[in-house]
Design a protein around this motif. Structure first.
Motif, PDB file in Angstrom:
ATOM      1  N   LYS A  49     -34.573  -2.462  13.633  1.00 56.08           N
ATOM      2  CA  LYS A  49     -34.412  -3.878  13.952  1.00 56.08           C
ATOM      3  C   LYS A  49     -35.534  -4.717  13.347  1.00 56.08           C
ATOM      4  O   LYS A  49     -35.301  -5.817  12.844  1.00 56.08           O
ATOM      5  CB  LYS A  49     -34.362  -4.072  15.470  1.00 56.08           C
ATOM      6  CG  LYS A  49     -33.057  -3.600  16.104  1.00 56.08           C
ATOM      7  CD  LYS A  49     -31.866  -4.343  15.496  1.00 56.08           C
ATOM      8  CE  LYS A  49     -30.562  -3.915  16.114  1.00 56.08           C
ATOM      9  NZ  LYS A  49     -29.397  -4.627  15.504  1.00 56.08           N
ATOM     10  N   GLN A  50     -36.759  -4.209  13.389  1.00 58.44           N
ATOM     11  CA  GLN A  50     -37.889  -4.936  12.806  1.00 58.44           C
ATOM     12  C   GLN A  50     -37.746  -5.066  11.289  1.00 58.44           C
ATOM     13  O   GLN A  50     -38.243  -6.020  10.694  1.00 58.44           O
ATOM     14  CB  GLN A  50     -39.202  -4.242  13.150  1.00 58.44           C
ATOM     15  CG  GLN A  50     -39.602  -4.376  14.609  1.00 58.44           C
ATOM     16  CD  GLN A  50     -40.939  -3.740  14.922  1.00 58.44           C
ATOM     17  OE1 GLN A  50     -41.834  -3.723  14.087  1.00 58.44           O
ATOM     18  NE2 GLN A  50     -41.065  -3.194  16.116  1.00 58.44           N
ATOM     19  N   SER A 104     -39.569  -9.880  -1.338  1.00 59.57           N
ATOM     20  CA  SER A 104     -38.696  -8.712  -1.333  1.00 59.57           C
ATOM     21  C   SER A 104     -39.394  -7.545  -2.021  1.00 59.57           C
ATOM     22  O   SER A 104     -39.990  -7.700  -3.090  1.00 59.57           O
ATOM     23  CB  SER A 104     -37.383  -9.030  -2.056  1.00 59.57           C
ATOM     24  OG  SER A 104     -36.602  -7.860  -2.184  1.00 59.57           O
ATOM     25  N   GLN A 161     -37.758  -0.710   2.910  1.00 60.63           N
ATOM     26  CA  GLN A 161     -38.246  -1.827   2.115  1.00 60.63           C
ATOM     27  C   GLN A 161     -37.767  -1.783   0.664  1.00 60.63           C
ATOM     28  O   GLN A 161     -37.565  -2.827   0.047  1.00 60.63           O
ATOM     29  CB  GLN A 161     -39.776  -1.866   2.132  1.00 60.63           C
ATOM     30  CG  GLN A 161     -40.388  -2.285   3.451  1.00 60.63           C
ATOM     31  CD  GLN A 161     -41.899  -2.416   3.374  1.00 60.63           C
ATOM     32  OE1 GLN A 161     -42.564  -1.676   2.652  1.00 60.63           O
ATOM     33  NE2 GLN A 161     -42.449  -3.360   4.106  1.00 60.63           N
ATOM     34  N   GLU A 208     -29.249  -2.704  10.025  1.00 57.22           N
ATOM     35  CA  GLU A 208     -28.260  -2.526  11.095  1.00 57.22           C
ATOM     36  C   GLU A 208     -28.225  -1.078  11.577  1.00 57.22           C
ATOM     37  O   GLU A 208     -28.236  -0.142  10.775  1.00 57.22           O
ATOM     38  CB  GLU A 208     -26.872  -2.925  10.608  1.00 57.22           C
ATOM     39  CG  GLU A 208     -25.796  -2.805  11.676  1.00 57.22           C
ATOM     40  CD  GLU A 208     -24.409  -3.160  11.180  1.00 57.22           C
ATOM     41  OE1 GLU A 208     -23.454  -3.057  11.987  1.00 57.22           O
ATOM     42  OE2 GLU A 208     -24.282  -3.514   9.999  1.00 57.22           O
ATOM     43  N   ASN A 228     -34.852  -5.375   9.853  1.00 63.82           N
ATOM     44  CA  ASN A 228     -33.570  -6.065   9.640  1.00 63.82           C
ATOM     45  C   ASN A 228     -32.501  -5.145   9.052  1.00 63.82           C
ATOM     46  O   ASN A 228     -31.734  -5.531   8.162  1.00 63.82           O
ATOM     47  CB  ASN A 228     -33.758  -7.297   8.742  1.00 63.82           C
ATOM     48  CG  ASN A 228     -34.607  -8.356   9.396  1.00 63.82           C
ATOM     49  OD1 ASN A 228     -34.446  -8.648  10.579  1.00 63.82           O
ATOM     50  ND2 ASN A 228     -35.535  -8.938   8.640  1.00 63.82           N
TER      51      ASN A 228
END
Length: 277
Positions: free
Chosen positions: A196-197, A26, A167, A201, A199
């Motif tokens: 989308k890549q 993360s 990110q 929405e 993640n």
């Protein structure tokens, strides 16, 4: 199992699935300790000149009018426009605890590079990594306090800053701002596919400059051509949350620093979408 037995045991694909070393790292950074934000929403566009900042500010005004606590993080470091639209000027105050955002007339909290620069008209000639770190500082060093919504007004495209925001900040969803030109399908898809890549929405699409209504006869003119945004949204599996006409009065109010007075009647669907989060 002893350490010796563990070393002698061969790993299978199934046994390694839950191993912490196999989990994606993360890149989220912690906000300022005096910050508590319920929803972080990105406002993006695949290209410049589509009125993304105007959509950001219009949505922020509607949320504030509903009584929500709202902030705007102006992540367009090289082309900031949010402070000018609201008629606020720096320098922003700062102490050892962090940087205080400035308040618009309708109590929207705003932070932008223009509120930190000694000269608002000085160009920001920085390389990508420096710009990205500045955006992170708007998250880690700014004392946003308690907010219901933080709208992040991003620069156009799919470069360093959108990547950093996706990110590093807990972005819950994005609004894609578009216009009716022929190349819009490709531009919208770029922004959609990046989200989308990462993640994130896609909450929906807002079309700006959708049409012009003649002030004399009321005739609707498609200045930039016929819109195909509904077909594009259906193809992508998302929805159109608003179609904004060309309104010279809005541009004038932005230039005069009076955008806090604007109440858009074309973004009710976007407002309802955000209120349901």
């Amino acid at each position: 199992m002893s350490e010796k037995e563990c070393n002698n045991t061969s790993c299978s694909k199934e046994s390694c699935e839950g191993c912490p070393s196999r989990q994606p790292k993360s890149f989220l950074v912690e906000p300022n300790i005096y910050t508590e934000i319920k929803h972080v929403i990105g406002v993006v566009s695949g290209k410049g000149g589509v009125g993304k900042s105007m959509v950001t500010a219009s949505v922020a005004n509607l949320l504030a009018e509903r009584g929500y606590r709202v902030g705007i993080l102006d992540a367009d470091i090289t082309g900031p426009s949010i402070p000018k639209m609201y008629g606020i000027h720096g320098p922003a105050q700062a102490d050892e605890e962090g940087i205080l955002p400035m308040l618009a007339e309708n109590d929207i909290k705003i932070m932008s590079i223009n509120l930190l620069m000694p000269d608002e008209e000085a160009p920001v000639i920085w390389r990508g990594p420096v710009i990205s770190n500045m955006v992170k500082q708007f998250w880690t060093d700014v004392i946003w306090g308690e907010l219901d919504y933080l709208l992040v007004d991003m620069p156009p495209g799919t470069g360093d800053v959108p990547l950093t925001v996706f990110q590093s900040l807990p972005v819950e969803g994005i609004l894609i701002v578009s216009s009716p030109q022929d190349l819009v399908k490709m531009i919208v898809k770029k922004a959609y596919n990046m989200a989308k890549q990462m993640n994130v929405e896609v909450l929906g699409i807002v079309e700006n400059y959708s049409y012009l209504k003649c002030p004399d006869c009321g005739k609707v003119m498609n200045v930039f051509g016929e819109s195909h945004i509904d077909e594009i949204a259906e193809e992508l599996g998302t929805e159109v949350l608003g179609k904004l006409p060309i309104e010279p009065q809005l541009a004038a109010m932005a230039d005069e620093g009076r955008f806090a007075e604007v109440k858009s009647t074309y973004l009710d669907n976007a407002l309802q979408k955000l209120c349901k989060l």
